[in-house]
Write an enzyme that holds these catalytic residues in place. Sequence first.
Site, PDB file in Angstrom:
ATOM      1  N   GLU A  70       0.747  -1.219   0.150  1.00 17.14           N
ATOM      2  CA  GLU A  70       0.000   0.040   0.133  1.00 17.14           C
ATOM      3  C   GLU A  70       0.775   1.256   0.203  1.00 17.14           C
ATOM      4  O   GLU A  70       1.873   1.420   0.966  1.00 17.14           O
ATOM      5  CB  GLU A  70      -0.949  -0.101   1.404  1.00 17.14           C
TER       6      GLU A  70
ATOM      7  N   GLY B  36       2.806   2.702  10.758  1.00 15.72           N
ATOM      8  CA  GLY B  36       2.811   1.887  11.884  1.00 15.72           C
ATOM      9  C   GLY B  36       2.338   0.591  11.717  1.00 15.72           C
ATOM     10  O   GLY B  36       2.955  -0.505  12.212  1.00 15.72           O
ATOM     11  N   ALA B  37       1.442   0.136  10.915  1.00 15.45           N
ATOM     12  CA  ALA B  37       0.815  -1.201  10.462  1.00 15.45           C
ATOM     13  C   ALA B  37       0.264  -1.330   9.424  1.00 15.45           C
ATOM     14  O   ALA B  37      -0.234   0.000   8.664  1.00 15.45           O
ATOM     15  CB  ALA B  37       0.106  -1.831  11.842  1.00 15.45           C
TER      16      ALA B  37
ATOM     17  N   GLU C  47      -2.809  -3.529   7.099  1.00 12.03           N
ATOM     18  CA  GLU C  47      -4.023  -4.407   7.284  1.00 12.03           C
ATOM     19  C   GLU C  47      -3.998  -5.586   6.110  1.00 12.03           C
ATOM     20  O   GLU C  47      -4.885  -6.014   5.700  1.00 12.03           O
ATOM     21  CB  GLU C  47      -5.233  -3.983   7.033  1.00 12.03           C
ATOM     22  N   ASN C  48      -3.006  -6.247   5.895  1.00  9.32           N
ATOM     23  CA  ASN C  48      -2.995  -7.080   4.666  1.00  9.32           C
ATOM     24  C   ASN C  48      -4.081  -8.155   4.966  1.00  9.32           C
ATOM     25  O   ASN C  48      -3.896  -8.708   6.262  1.00  9.32           O
ATOM     26  CB  ASN C  48      -1.503  -7.798   4.399  1.00  9.32           C
TER      27      ASN C  48
ATOM     28  N   GLU D  36      -6.193  -2.481  12.614  1.00  8.55           N
ATOM     29  CA  GLU D  36      -5.687  -3.450  11.716  1.00  8.55           C
ATOM     30  C   GLU D  36      -7.102  -4.409  11.573  1.00  8.55           C
ATOM     31  O   GLU D  36      -7.173  -5.007  10.601  1.00  8.55           O
ATOM     32  CB  GLU D  36      -4.594  -3.944  11.698  1.00  8.55           C
TER      33      GLU D  36
ATOM     34  N   HIS E  93     -10.154  -3.443   9.652  1.00 13.25           N
ATOM     35  CA  HIS E  93      -9.937  -3.424   8.261  1.00 13.25           C
ATOM     36  C   HIS E  93     -10.121  -4.743   7.540  1.00 13.25           C
ATOM     37  O   HIS E  93     -10.402  -4.617   6.295  1.00 13.25           O
ATOM     38  CB  HIS E  93      -8.547  -2.896   7.845  1.00 13.25           C
TER      39      HIS E  93
ATOM     40  N   GLU F  94     -17.593  -4.047 -10.510  1.00 19.38           N
ATOM     41  CA  GLU F  94     -16.439  -4.746 -10.440  1.00 19.38           C
ATOM     42  C   GLU F  94     -15.419  -4.027  -9.882  1.00 19.38           C
ATOM     43  O   GLU F  94     -14.459  -4.726  -9.236  1.00 19.38           O
ATOM     44  CB  GLU F  94     -16.115  -5.240 -11.762  1.00 19.38           C
TER      45      GLU F  94
END
Length: 898
Positions: free
Chosen positions: A149, A295-296, A298-299, A332, A335, A354
């Site tokens: 990201e 910081g982190a 959200e994969n 996270e 998310h 889509e």
Amino acid sequence: MSVPPAGSATAQPNVPEDEHRLPLDVKPLHYDLTILTDLEKLTFEGSVAIDLEILKDTSSIVFHSSTLNIKDVSITTDSLKKPQAPTSQSFDTASERAYLKFPTVFSAGSKAQLKVNFDAQLTGSMMGYYYSTWEKDGKKQYYTLTQFEPTAARRAFPCWDEPLLKATYGITLISREGTVNLSNMPAISEEPYTSSSLPSGGKWKITKFDRTPPMSSYLVAFANGEFEHIESHYVSPLSGKTRPLRVYATADYIHQTEFALEIKRKVLPLYEQMFDVEYPLPKLDTLIASDFDAGAMENWGLITGRTTAFCLDTKKSGVNAQKNVATTQSHEVAHMWFGDITTMAWWDNLYLNEGDQHIIGFLKPPLTTVFIGFATLMGEVIIMDKVFPEWKVYSEFINHHLARALDLDAKLSSHPIEVDCPDANQINQIFDALSYSKAGSVLRMLSAFVNEETFLKGVSIYLKKHLFANSVSKDLWEGIGEAAGKDIVGMMDNWVSKMGFPLLTVTEKGGSIHVRQDRFLETGPAADKDNQTIWQIPLNIASTGADGKLKVDRILLTEKEVTIPLDTTNPFKLNYDTTGVYRVLYTPERLDKIGAEAAKKNSVFNMNDRLGLINDVFALSNAGFGNVSAALNLIQNLRQEEEFLVWQGIRDNIGDLTSIFWENTTAWELLKKFRSSLYTPLVDQLGYDFPDSDSADKKQLRTLAIAGAAASDEPKVIEELTKRFADYLKTGNDSAIASDIERATYTTVVKHGGRAEYDAVKAIFEKPKTPTMRTAAIAGLCSPKDQTLIDETLKFMMTEAKDQDVYMFIANLASNVLYNRFSGNTQLPYLISYAFKYLSTEADAKDIEEFFEGKDVSKFNLALNQTLDTIRAHAALIERSTDDVVQWLQTWSKAAKL
């Protein structure tokens, strides 16, 4: 083909200059991706087979690729008897696109499979597929992970790297034996691997992962290294299924991950219950990295983040560290639904059903940050309140998010929650207080307006209608509107599509109040051209009746101004509970009455009202709508306040005022005395130790008081912190320096000490017991008065500090070296804003403009303009209010006999 090195480019074939999205000829359906990672040579190579749907007749294919050496390209279709190579191929570094031309026209409605081999160097850039480092037995070791990201998946594999183009992924990782492979989904097989093409030396293995659901490319994740893990599980309250939960880290940090795992275990079932939607993946991992840009992240199925975001020594760490880990993990996890399952759309025609978009992308229509704001509200407030009610997170939101949002949104250089972002250079800049804090604040206001239960019911309706699909922000408003039976679409439009927020001016006349809305700017009244928006505003008027009891009239202001019947002989206040995203300007007389009522022991105005009142009075006086002395009077009246969060609001506002007047010696010294007079009595009352029996509020208030008194140069506090640090140096026992006051201690001893203290804090930085101790040591290293030591810190920052830590070191930005080092990640805008944070004259603003004149500022122009706005607002405040501030402080000082 061989991709030109970074910085070179070949011609784009017939691509318009304003074309920021990939052509609509094809879209990906599925990726079979194989990555081989060599941690010894720091290289990776891979192959990808991408199943495509042909949407228009075409003989060209365009996809994203950056810093990859691409080779062995071919395509197959149902009609082709054998794979076909492109007749021409080119690459453009500016748009990061590969262009392929084939001899065959592929027909609309048909399917194709594109195969590409590639390889690249692993770097420490913290973007794309990169390496991080750690130390094992005194030797540097490497491991890898991804950060895609907003637009960096293209650095790891050829792809259609736009959030709307969801596809499924089958990921295979080849690595050396003795390492661990991770990805979004669980591994379905792992076995030894041999091949003549493998690098020589050592044994290898191959790990295959299950196919993902449809997802955007920026959520794909994989990693390889010597990871250890701890494990737990949770049982779904909706289905009864048991899902494994793991936290992975290197051996030096794994012992500090229990708290993050426990938070994840607690919040997952709460999210399922609130959304009435089950978490859809078979597992949820968290990977902690020593080198991480944000910081982190959200994969989906594999959350990643830096050590300070997830590591915690439960025996040593204080309340603030616990809050940081808990809210980050919860944010996270939020998310996983709001952003990962349902992702926002931005195509307005062919791909409407889509196309998907999270919070970034080349947007037209605009980029929206509602997903970030929702994760902020949900993860850091609604869920956290259920897990840690003692933290008072609904109230803390006012200081942490609402105040930040209003501060940034009060600038002419602000941006809307939904913002046009056609240029890749702008994307990382949008991750600011408006994306997280204003979006979260607007959602909090909406939740209070319809009530939280209805709000969450509407969110559930929205999610169920768009599972594994796309949406636009209007879809969310419609879901909440359906639950509430109200026109939420109409109410929310200007809050997300327009920049700025309202100032409500309240006047009184004959048993009524008159309320007018205008845009609030930190520089004073808005000009007509900047004052065109009419917001729909929940007024929430709190007042008392003849019986003295509180009542709240919930009125929605939809016009420029309105007159409302109200008995003004009794206390009243707008924006009850401070849930509204606006400021309120009263007459000086009414403000005095509200302040007096708020200071009462059993006031009808609650803690949230006091927080909002403090922030409003300072912001309004700083902007010239009143005297700064009125704000100081309010603080003087609140000296007996007992709530930590109110003191936090006092600290933040007094601290900001002090930083503005730092070049005026008289005002500076008087403000230091005033601050010391606020904090020192609290230190005397609360002491320096942190027993476990103390409440979270008491611990945080003690931390605030000690830090505030030390920063105000209170001699007895300096003496005590210095003594405790000297005892630590002598004995090696740091138990007298609680985690909560590490930062105050290190900054104090370095500021008032010399070489010995500086070297001792630097040693702590190099071998900290916890990540938070390391962060505290950074603050200490930036605190010396000795110019030689300051120069040493600056040199260390430029040459030895990890890239992820430089923004913490920044006190001044003096070289383009920083630009070259950080232009590829999200930190550059923060470096700009932190570097010039305390400048406060028009001459400073002009110097900055001259410094950047003729330079490429495209990656931080938004932050630069916001910083210049701030400096000029400070300069105006100094010119307008210096006499007022100094006179008030001198009068106070004489009365206090200081």
